[in-house]
Design a protein around this motif. Structure first.
Motif, PDB file in Angstrom:
ATOM      1  N   GLU A 172     -61.797  38.940   1.678  1.00  0.00           N
ATOM      2  CA  GLU A 172     -62.424  37.752   1.115  1.00  0.00           C
ATOM      3  C   GLU A 172     -63.819  38.063   0.580  1.00  0.00           C
ATOM      4  OE1 GLU A 172     -64.414  34.249   3.491  1.00  0.00           O
ATOM      5  OE2 GLU A 172     -62.220  33.959   3.474  1.00  0.00           O
ATOM      6  N   TYR A 173     -64.127  37.493  -0.595  1.00  0.00           N
ATOM      7  CA  TYR A 173     -65.455  37.608  -1.187  1.00  0.00           C
ATOM      8  C   TYR A 173     -66.001  36.191  -1.391  1.00  0.00           C
ATOM      9  CZ  TYR A 173     -63.980  42.389  -2.331  1.00  0.00           C
ATOM     10  OH  TYR A 173     -63.521  43.673  -2.272  1.00  0.00           O
ATOM     11  N   LYS A 174     -67.182  35.931  -0.796  1.00  0.00           N
ATOM     12  CA  LYS A 174     -67.821  34.627  -0.940  1.00  0.00           C
ATOM     13  C   LYS A 174     -69.311  34.797  -1.207  1.00  0.00           C
ATOM     14  CE  LYS A 174     -64.931  31.258   1.433  1.00  0.00           C
ATOM     15  NZ  LYS A 174     -64.937  30.162   2.430  1.00  0.00           N
ATOM     16  N   ILE A 188     -53.966  30.142   4.411  1.00  0.00           N
ATOM     17  CA  ILE A 188     -55.131  30.419   5.245  1.00  0.00           C
ATOM     18  C   ILE A 188     -54.732  31.180   6.504  1.00  0.00           C
ATOM     19  CG2 ILE A 188     -56.939  29.330   6.630  1.00  0.00           C
ATOM     20  CD1 ILE A 188     -57.089  27.128   4.555  1.00  0.00           C
ATOM     21  N   THR A 215     -59.551  31.200  -5.822  1.00  0.00           N
ATOM     22  CA  THR A 215     -59.310  29.895  -5.214  1.00  0.00           C
ATOM     23  C   THR A 215     -60.500  28.985  -5.500  1.00  0.00           C
ATOM     24  OG1 THR A 215     -60.390  30.228  -3.068  1.00  0.00           O
ATOM     25  CG2 THR A 215     -58.184  31.155  -3.339  1.00  0.00           C
ATOM     26  N   ASN A 242     -68.177  30.394  -5.592  1.00  0.00           N
ATOM     27  CA  ASN A 242     -66.911  30.443  -4.855  1.00  0.00           C
ATOM     28  C   ASN A 242     -65.745  29.776  -5.574  1.00  0.00           C
ATOM     29  OD1 ASN A 242     -68.079  31.838  -2.700  1.00  0.00           O
ATOM     30  ND2 ASN A 242     -68.676  29.939  -1.654  1.00  0.00           N
ATOM     31  N   SER A 292     -58.716  32.821   1.572  1.00  0.00           N
ATOM     32  CA  SER A 292     -59.903  32.000   1.820  1.00  0.00           C
ATOM     33  C   SER A 292     -59.656  30.509   1.656  1.00  0.00           C
ATOM     34  CB  SER A 292     -61.043  32.435   0.889  1.00  0.00           C
ATOM     35  OG  SER A 292     -60.693  32.211  -0.468  1.00  0.00           O
ATOM     36  N   ASN A 293     -58.690  30.129   0.806  1.00  0.00           N
ATOM     37  CA  ASN A 293     -58.451  28.719   0.535  1.00  0.00           C
ATOM     38  C   ASN A 293     -57.041  28.561  -0.006  1.00  0.00           C
ATOM     39  OD1 ASN A 293     -58.706  26.199  -1.526  1.00  0.00           O
ATOM     40  ND2 ASN A 293     -60.141  25.945   0.158  1.00  0.00           N
ATOM     41  N   ASN A 325     -60.288  36.566  -3.441  1.00  0.00           N
ATOM     42  CA  ASN A 325     -59.548  37.350  -2.464  1.00  0.00           C
ATOM     43  C   ASN A 325     -58.904  38.555  -3.136  1.00  0.00           C
ATOM     44  OD1 ASN A 325     -59.283  35.237   0.029  1.00  0.00           O
ATOM     45  ND2 ASN A 325     -59.168  34.191  -1.950  1.00  0.00           N
ATOM     46  N   ASP A 378     -62.384  28.058  -3.260  1.00  0.00           N
ATOM     47  CA  ASP A 378     -63.403  28.419  -2.274  1.00  0.00           C
ATOM     48  C   ASP A 378     -63.308  29.906  -1.941  1.00  0.00           C
ATOM     49  OD1 ASP A 378     -65.506  28.113  -0.476  1.00  0.00           O
ATOM     50  OD2 ASP A 378     -64.176  27.625   1.198  1.00  0.00           O
ATOM     51  N   GLY A 379     -63.559  30.749  -2.921  1.00  0.00           N
ATOM     52  CA  GLY A 379     -63.631  32.171  -2.668  1.00  0.00           C
ATOM     53  C   GLY A 379     -62.666  33.013  -3.479  1.00  0.00           C
TER      54      GLY A 379
END
Length: 702
Positions: A130-132, A92, A116, A144, A97-98, A121, A118-119
């Protein structure tokens, strides 16, 4: 012919704040190793190495040398050349992102995509993007929690998510188009938990808990095939492998064993050996050859002989039950199998019957042993990327290092008092001479692996350091040494060190003894030029002549730009180039006035900065000028000065050293690493990840 030069580096460490710097006094000398390895990233460039014997002068070179604070780096390492991986952890703090990595994929353009919990990358080698999911923006990723990533022939990236279908990143628009189990414009998925994907012949094949789904990359066709699913059994993995075998079958790892889909018959079967179904929870499949497939599963590593359907075990060493859960398998270029397990990274070498965890000496970084590995990937350059359960992404460079070192910590045969080197030269006999920052001079004989120490200035008071700034081989069998306290000469035959007699002049003896000698150069006439902090001097074997800054009308000035002279260079046509603190002087021939290249307030800039610290010369009649803030040049054919304009890389960078090879490619030692500029202006950067032991190179060290 490979360039033979030296760079000096200083190691600073930040303590408490950005302004408080701690100076590390121990340095080392480094020689660049493995230019062919570096040029593997420049695949379109021809590289034909030619060796030429060294003739003693700085303009005749056959190696590329760097002085850094870690060690002597050589292209023929003979002092302990064991390969220790270069390892970097990315989490991080580095922008991902995670720290819970689920999957890793490299696309056709070299970008690394990291899924990940949570997202998503995308990593370009420098930073993460980062893509969320944004519920208010339909062009963002659909979910995510990322479980699988593939690329289709059109360059789009398909991302399988947990319970949110497939998100398709369109390269042209840099936005997402998503497929849910809910209604879509063209097609509809029955389930949105995407466990794995693969592309084949224009179709994407996706696995969900109950279906194998065939989707056209143009989204105009969808077919779903129901597969075996034991609803009373839960899977332990987030993603499962989908592998094509000879365009005849699709092999799918599942929580219920190995599923095989016949592409022609469009039917499923479950793999069985000796009449028994394989019920393992399968995380990964690797076809090593046509008749063998390796299976990673919750009950360890197994091997299937496809000719006989025989299933055999590959045991885990140091395991009480004989196996460990296998989360992923990758194969290196040298046919080694790398395993990601619950207890770390392990290695299996065919044809042995067991695999084992790396010990600290092998992997070079102990924490990798204790990490739970979730995914691994060898990229196209041979770098191993390791995804972990909760410690982010780990980059492991396993190739033969570009640098080998001789230092206090390496297995060097030279017992030196210090490894803080400030000057280097190889004489006509191939002997390496090293000037130090505090301990005089060393003579290194690489053939006999011996070192001899010389005290240079015997008259220094207690507390003063015996420093050597520069070394020059003269025509009389002597080495000339420039120090902060004058000039000294070493008789190479006897080893006797004596101070230069300054042509018998008391005036010049007083001037130069109390002056820092920054650079020494012998021109083609045999005259010695002396660059100092107070003026430029020339010794013609009989007398010394001095040159100083012009303090009169600047427009009529014909003297030096500044009394502080940093660096000297004689070009192929015999022009003398003088780098000062306030600009460049050059002298075409003896007796002429100095010409100037410098920035004048209110006029168009000629140089990126007036403080000159290095020169380089290529084949195209261009003199490259390293300044304290960027790279400049002077075109002797066009009689025009300018500077290299690359805002992303070299702007405001201190150019400590400039070297050009026989292909007119520019090598730069700077305060941020080493740069390489191709003939068409492309810039490549080499950092610690490439094996550099440090970033900050000393000035006047080439």
């Amino acid at each position: 012919m490979i360039i033979y030069r030296v760079f000096l580096t200083i190691n600073f460490s930040v303590q408490n704040s950005a302004k408080e710097l701690s100076f590390h006094c121990k340095y080392n000398i480094c020689v660049f190793f493995g230019l062919k390895a570096i040029f593997s990233i420049l695949a379109k460039l021809e590289w034909n190495v030619m060796f030429e014997s060294f003739k003693g002068k700085r303009t005749h070179l056959n190696l590329l040398w760097f002085l850094t604070y870690v060690g002597l780096l050589m292209n023929n390492p003979v002092y302990g050349s064991s390969v220790v991986p270069i390892i970097k952890q990315l989490s991080i703090n580095e922008g991902i992102s995670n720290s819970r990595i689920t999957t890793i994929f490299q696309d056709s353009r070299g970008f690394l995509w990291v899924g990940t919990e949570d997202g998503l990358n995308r990593y370009d080698g420098y930073e993460f993007r980062e893509y969320k999911h944004d519920p208010l923006d339909s062009t963002t990723i659909s979910g995510n929690f990322i479980q699988s990533i593939i690329e289709t022939p059109d360059g789009n990236i398909w991302v399988g998510t947990k319970d949110n279908g497939i998100a398709i990143w369109e390269r042209k628009t840099n936005s997402f188009n998503s497929l849910y189990s809910l209604l879509h414009d063209k097609i509809q998925l029955s389930e949105s938990d995407i466990l794995g994907m693969a592309e084949n012949n224009g179709f994407v094949w996706a696995v969900t808990p109950n279906y194998l789904v065939k989707i056209g990359v143009n989204l105009e066709l969808i077919t779903e095939y129901n597969h075996y699913n034991n609803v009373f059994k839960s899977g332990r993995y987030n993603s499962y492998p989908v592998v094509f075998r000879q365009d005849k079958e699709v092999w799918i790892g599942s929580k219920d064993g190995l599923l095989i889909f016949d592409l022609k018959k469009e039917t499923f079967s479950r793999f069985q050996s000796n009449g028994i179904f394989m019920n393992d929870d399968i995380s990964t499949l690797l076809f090593a050859e046509d008749s063998t497939v390796y299976v990673g599963c919750d009950s360890g590593l197994k091997k299937i002989n496809l000719k006989t359907n025989e299933l055999s075990y590959i045991w885990a060493e140091d395991s009480q039950v004989g196996y460990v859960s296998i989360n992923c398998i990758v194969k290196s270029l040298d046919d080694e199998f790398w395993l990601g397990t619950q207890r770390g990274v392990e290695l299996y070498k065919f044809p042995y019957s067991s695999h084992s965890v790396f010990n600290e000496s092998e992997i070079g970084w102990e924490p990798l042993q204790d990490m739970q590995i979730t995914s691994m990937l060898f990229d196209r350059s041979g770098i191993l990327w390791v995804g972990t359960k909760n410690r982010g992404l780990v980059k492991v460079i396993l190739a033969e290092p570009k640098f080998h070192s001789i230092s206090a910590s390496s297995n060097t045969p030279f017992n030196l008092n210090t490894y803080n080197f400030t000057a280097v030269m190889v004489d006509k006999d191939g002997v390496l001479w090293l000037g130090t920052d505090c301990d005089g001079l060393y003579r290194i004989d690489k053939e006999y692996k011996t070192a001899r120490h010389y005290n240079v200035n015997h008259n220094l008071e207690y507390g003063f350091e015996d420093k050597v700034n520069c070394i020059l081989e003269g025509e009389d069998g002597f080495l000339w040494l420039g120090t902060p306290y004058g000039i000294f000469k070493v008789n190479k035959s006897t080893g006797i060190v004596k101070e230069f007699n300054y042509a018998g002049s008391i005036e010049f003896a007083n001037l130069l003894r109390h002056n820092s000698i920054n650079d020494l150069l012998m021109d083609r006439l045999g005259d010695i030029w002396i660059a100092t902090n107070f003026g430029l001097y020339k010794y013609d074997k009989e007398k010394i002549i001095s040159f100083f800054e012009d303090t009169g009308n600047p427009e009529e000035a014909s003297g030096l730009c500044s009394d502080v002279v940093n660096v000297l260079h004689e070009d192929k046509q015999g022009w003398m180039w003088i780098g000062t603190k306030k600009g460049v002087n050059y002298l075409k021939r003896a007796g002429e006035r100095f010409s100037r290249i410098k920035n004048i307030q209110g006029e168009k800039l000629q140089l990126s900065d007036n403080d000159i610290i290095s020169f380089g010369e290529g084949k195209d009649n261009v003199i490259w000028i390293g300044t304290r803030s960027g790279l400049s040049y002077y075109d002797k054919t066009k009689l025009k000065a300018g500077f290299f304009n690359n805002k992303k890389v070299l702007e405001q960078t201190m150019i400590c050293n400039v070297l050009l090879d026989d292909y007119n490619r520019i090598w730069i030692g700077a305060n941020k690493g080493i740069y390489y500029i191709t003939s068409d202006g492309k810039v490549f950067t080499f950092t610690k990840v490439d094996g550099l032991p440090g970033y900050a190179f000393n000035t006047r060290s080439a």
